[in-house]
Design an enzyme around this catalytic site. Structure first.
Site, PDB file in Angstrom:
ATOM      1  N   ASP A  42       0.841  -1.204   0.000  1.00 29.52           N
ATOM      2  CA  ASP A  42       0.000   0.000   0.000  1.00 29.52           C
ATOM      3  C   ASP A  42       0.877   1.256   0.000  1.00 29.52           C
ATOM      4  O   ASP A  42       0.371   2.382  -0.062  1.00 29.52           O
ATOM      5  CB  ASP A  42      -1.023  -0.004   1.150  1.00 29.52           C
ATOM      6  CG  ASP A  42      -0.384   0.010   2.527  1.00 29.52           C
ATOM      7  OD1 ASP A  42       0.852  -0.125   2.621  1.00 29.52           O
ATOM      8  OD2 ASP A  42      -1.133   0.159   3.520  1.00 29.52           O
ATOM      9  N   SER A  43       2.207   1.047   0.001  1.00 29.90           N
ATOM     10  CA  SER A  43       3.141   2.154  -0.234  1.00 29.90           C
ATOM     11  C   SER A  43       2.914   2.738  -1.632  1.00 29.90           C
ATOM     12  O   SER A  43       3.437   3.810  -1.947  1.00 29.90           O
ATOM     13  CB  SER A  43       4.587   1.680  -0.078  1.00 29.90           C
ATOM     14  OG  SER A  43       4.812   0.506  -0.839  1.00 29.90           O
ATOM     15  N   ASP A  81      -1.053  -6.216  -0.281  1.00 26.15           N
ATOM     16  CA  ASP A  81      -1.283  -5.503   0.974  1.00 26.15           C
ATOM     17  C   ASP A  81      -2.751  -5.120   1.093  1.00 26.15           C
ATOM     18  O   ASP A  81      -3.323  -4.572   0.142  1.00 26.15           O
ATOM     19  CB  ASP A  81      -0.468  -4.195   0.927  1.00 26.15           C
ATOM     20  CG  ASP A  81       0.349  -3.983   2.177  1.00 26.15           C
ATOM     21  OD1 ASP A  81       0.172  -4.737   3.149  1.00 26.15           O
ATOM     22  OD2 ASP A  81       1.184  -3.063   2.157  1.00 26.15           O
ATOM     23  N   LYS A 110      -1.188  -9.410   2.951  1.00 26.43           N
ATOM     24  CA  LYS A 110      -0.465  -8.919   4.139  1.00 26.43           C
ATOM     25  C   LYS A 110      -1.351  -7.898   4.823  1.00 26.43           C
ATOM     26  O   LYS A 110      -2.012  -7.106   4.159  1.00 26.43           O
ATOM     27  CB  LYS A 110       0.869  -8.271   3.745  1.00 26.43           C
ATOM     28  CG  LYS A 110       1.579  -7.621   4.938  1.00 26.43           C
ATOM     29  CD  LYS A 110       2.971  -7.152   4.603  1.00 26.43           C
ATOM     30  CE  LYS A 110       3.032  -5.777   3.992  1.00 26.43           C
ATOM     31  NZ  LYS A 110       2.457  -4.684   4.831  1.00 26.43           N
ATOM     32  N   GLU A 112      -1.612  -5.320   8.604  1.00 27.87           N
ATOM     33  CA  GLU A 112      -0.858  -4.761   9.732  1.00 27.87           C
ATOM     34  C   GLU A 112      -1.568  -5.022  11.062  1.00 27.87           C
ATOM     35  O   GLU A 112      -2.788  -4.933  11.138  1.00 27.87           O
ATOM     36  CB  GLU A 112      -0.703  -3.242   9.544  1.00 27.87           C
ATOM     37  CG  GLU A 112       0.068  -2.869   8.300  1.00 27.87           C
ATOM     38  CD  GLU A 112       0.203  -1.359   8.109  1.00 27.87           C
ATOM     39  OE1 GLU A 112      -0.191  -0.581   9.005  1.00 27.87           O
ATOM     40  OE2 GLU A 112       0.708  -0.960   7.041  1.00 27.87           O
ATOM     41  N   GLU A 179       8.838  -4.144  10.899  1.00 23.21           N
ATOM     42  CA  GLU A 179       9.224  -2.845  10.331  1.00 23.21           C
ATOM     43  C   GLU A 179       9.758  -1.908  11.409  1.00 23.21           C
ATOM     44  O   GLU A 179       9.133  -1.697  12.448  1.00 23.21           O
ATOM     45  CB  GLU A 179       8.018  -2.191   9.616  1.00 23.21           C
ATOM     46  CG  GLU A 179       8.371  -0.820   9.035  1.00 23.21           C
ATOM     47  CD  GLU A 179       7.439  -0.320   7.954  1.00 23.21           C
ATOM     48  OE1 GLU A 179       6.518  -1.058   7.531  1.00 23.21           O
ATOM     49  OE2 GLU A 179       7.641   0.836   7.512  1.00 23.21           O
TER      50      GLU A 179
HETATM   51  O1  KIV Z   1       3.457  -1.090   1.683  1.00 22.40           O
HETATM   52  C1  KIV Z   1       4.606  -1.503   1.731  1.00 22.40           C
HETATM   53  O2  KIV Z   1       5.382  -1.287   0.805  1.00 22.40           O
HETATM   54  C2  KIV Z   1       5.002  -2.254   2.922  1.00 22.40           C
HETATM   55  C3  KIV Z   1       6.418  -2.520   3.251  1.00 22.40           C
HETATM   56  C4  KIV Z   1       6.632  -3.608   4.212  1.00 22.40           C
HETATM   57  C5  KIV Z   1       7.491  -2.331   2.328  1.00 22.40           C
HETATM   58  O3  KIV Z   1       4.162  -2.633   3.656  1.00 22.40           O
END
Ligand code: KIV
Length: 262
Positions: A42-43, A81, A110, A112, A179
């Site tokens: 999500d970056s 993500d 993924k 958080e 992280e």
């Molecule tokens: O969104 C992202 O790029 C991440 C990182 C762990 C690089 O979550």
């Protein structure tokens, strides 16, 4: 094709190399190089869309990037993500949204957090959706954390991160992103867990590393985190190429004969 089992088996044998990608040309290059995991992070909100945080990006944008990346990857494991609010509100919504990423071509999602999202993670795994956890600095909680600071410096914080890491492993996550936490804490978690840890700003003892592609290529002009090594300065090369093109058009050099159709 790299499988989840292969990633787990790499622990203590071979370091796991992971990078982000959001588009077709970059994902194709990463896949060709033998990067183990491509994270559709999500970056994208920051380095692709120019947002200040990852909070604005939504399901439709993340699905769009996931579809593009998955389309061209034949070897790397694609992990998508889950964006802010797509898994924190209701377990049913979280599972449904996670499933949409698998339909879009990802092999895993993924998300958080630890204890607070554990019910959603358990349900995803129960219905066959592999999950990568993410603890330490969790950028979707930037306002609660008061910025992008290193996490786990105090005993209480370190305790909470370790607790969350163990809980995520027990819940069935196949890997865990750590992280921006002190290297000693990341090392301790890595030695305790059976699943691989993938560090970003978490030192060399992690089982693998992940970085944002634009950071290592010098493609994001606003900011490069201290822990991100720049392996190229593609942004500068693009600028030079575009200046040259502009000058050639203005001075009637491009298109020359060789680029003119009869
Ligand atoms: O969104 C992202 O790029 C991440 C990182 C762990 C690089 O979550």
């Amino acid at each position: 094709m790299i499988t989840i089992d292969r990633i787990i088996a790499m622990k203590n044998k071979e370091k796991i190399a992971c990078l982000t990608a959001y588009d077709y040309p970059m994902a194709k290059i990463l896949d060709r190089t033998g990067i183990d995991i491509i994270l559709v992070g999500d970056s994208a909100a920051n380095v692709f869309a120019g947002e200040k945080t990852t909070l604005p990006i939504g399901m439709e944008e993340m699905l769009y990037h996931t579809r593009i990346v998955s389309r061209c990857v034949s070897r790397s494991l694609v992990v998508a993500d889950m964006p802010f609010l797509s898994y924190q509100v209701k377990v049913e919504d979280a599972v449904y949204n996670a499933g949409r990423f698998l339909k879009a071509g990802a092999a895993a999602v993924k998300l958080e957090g630890g204890e607070t999202v554990i019910d959603a993670i358990r349900r995803m795994i129960a219905v066959g959706i592999p999950v990568m956890g993410h603890v330490g600095l969790t950028p979707q909680s930037v306002h609660k954390l008061g910025g992008y600071k290193t996490q786990g410096r105090s005993d209480a914080e370190a305790e909470q991160i370790s607790h969350d890491a163990e809980l995520l492993e027990r819940s069935g996550c196949f890997a865990l992103v750590l992280e921006k936490i002190p290297a000693a804490l990341a090392g301790k978690i890595t030695r305790t867990l059976k699943i691989p840890t993938i560090g970003i700003g978490a030192g060399a003892e992690c089982d693998g590393q992940v970085l944002v592609l634009h950071d290592i290529l010098g493609l994001f002009p606003d900011f490069t985190p201290k822990f991100a090594k720049q392996y190229a300065r593609i942004g500068d090369d693009v600028e030079k190429a575009v200046e040259k093109y502009r000058d050639e058009v203005k001075n009637n050099i491009y298109p020359g004969k060789e680029y003119t159709l009869e």
